[in-house]
Design a protein around this motif. Structure first.
Motif: not given
Length: 284
Positions: A97, A167, A245
């Motif tokens: 994460s 990401l 996210q």
């Protein structure tokens, strides 16, 4: 000669570390939470076994672990050792994460250099040294690390500052779950209309609908085989990171949510540890 510690001998790390074991310019050490896996690894490859009392100072620490918890547990111990110096570079290939990325940056500040470098390509990519690596962190540190990463990877891309690698991996997982969802629907549609599955595969595999997932997983779906690497359990973990996210971004990823719910259902079945193409077992 670079002193390298590789941590995590799972389905992918097992083979990635193997590629480092036969390089003349690398002095390799390995670490796994279970000794059993280390013994199996040493039947094929060669390296020293690391313990937290070691006085060897590593140039690179490469981790390929399951999740936030596993990463935390290792580095909570490692940071207290004498196994590094201020120039040691941590290359983390785990999918974790963004909260964990922030924790590691704080933990490593003024102690270790850090790159988040999640991977894609599955167990097959690890075996063939053809992995895709998405890297976040300081670009100069990335340039120093690129050669080491290249020993077990084919496509290495610097994405940007710390966290950008993760990401990029989240984006990768959104694409994969969407493709597998469409593959599942296409399979049932063509089967319902009595199209020969091998013929439809050969007709479509190199066309506009072709993809790595279609070319590699459609044939195994036809055979009702699902033991090919990246598990549904790990996908649940990754998609939870993605949706956390997305919530911060005020994005409603409807398909990703739908696929996650299907994978959650699989966690109560024998497909928990099977590969992600077993998503098809949630379709009727």
């Amino acid at each position: 000669m670079s002193k390298v510690l590789f941590v995590g001998l799972g389905k992918m790390g097992f083979h990635m570390s193997g590629y480092l074991s036969n390089k003349k310019n690398i002095n390799l050490s390995i670490f796994n939470r279970t000794n059993k896996k280390e013994k199996i690894w040493k039947k094929e490859f060669s390296a020293e076994t690391y313990n937290f009392d070691s006085q060897k100072k590593f140039d690179f620490v490469i981790t390929c672990l399951k999740d936030d918890k596993a990463v935390n547990e290792f580095f909570d111990k490692f940071i207290k050792t004498n196994s590094y110096n201020k120039n040691t570079i941590v290359i983390d290939h785990s999918t974790i994460s963004l909260d964990q990325i922030n924790k590691l940056n704080k933990k490593f500040k003024n102690k270790l250099k850090f790159l988040d470098a999640p991977i894609s390509g599955g167990e097959e990519g690890a075996k063939k040294a053809s992995l895709t690596v998405m890297v976040g962190g300081n670009k100069k540190i990335f340039e120093k690390s690129k050669k080491i990463i290249s020993f077990y990877s084919k496509n290495i891309t610097y994405i940007g500052k710390s966290g950008k690698g993760q990401l990029a991996k989240f984006t990768n997982q959104i694409l994969i779950c969407g493709i597998l969802y469409s593959i599942s629907e296409a399979f049932f549609f063509s089967k319902k209309n009595k199209i020969d599955q091998n013929k439809i595969f050969n007709a479509l595999k190199n066309g506009a609908a072709g993809s790595w997932q279609f070319q590699n997983r459609y044939p195994t779906i036809i055979k009702n085989k699902f033991n090919f690497g990246f598990s549904t359990e790990l996908m649940v973990k990754d998609l939870n990171y993605v949706l956390k996210q997305a919530k911060l971004n005020n994005l409603n990823l409807m398909l990703t949510k739908k696929v996650l719910n299907k994978y959650i259902k699989l966690q109560k079945t024998k497909y928990k540890n099977q590969d992600t193409s077993s998503l098809i077992k949630t379709f009727r």
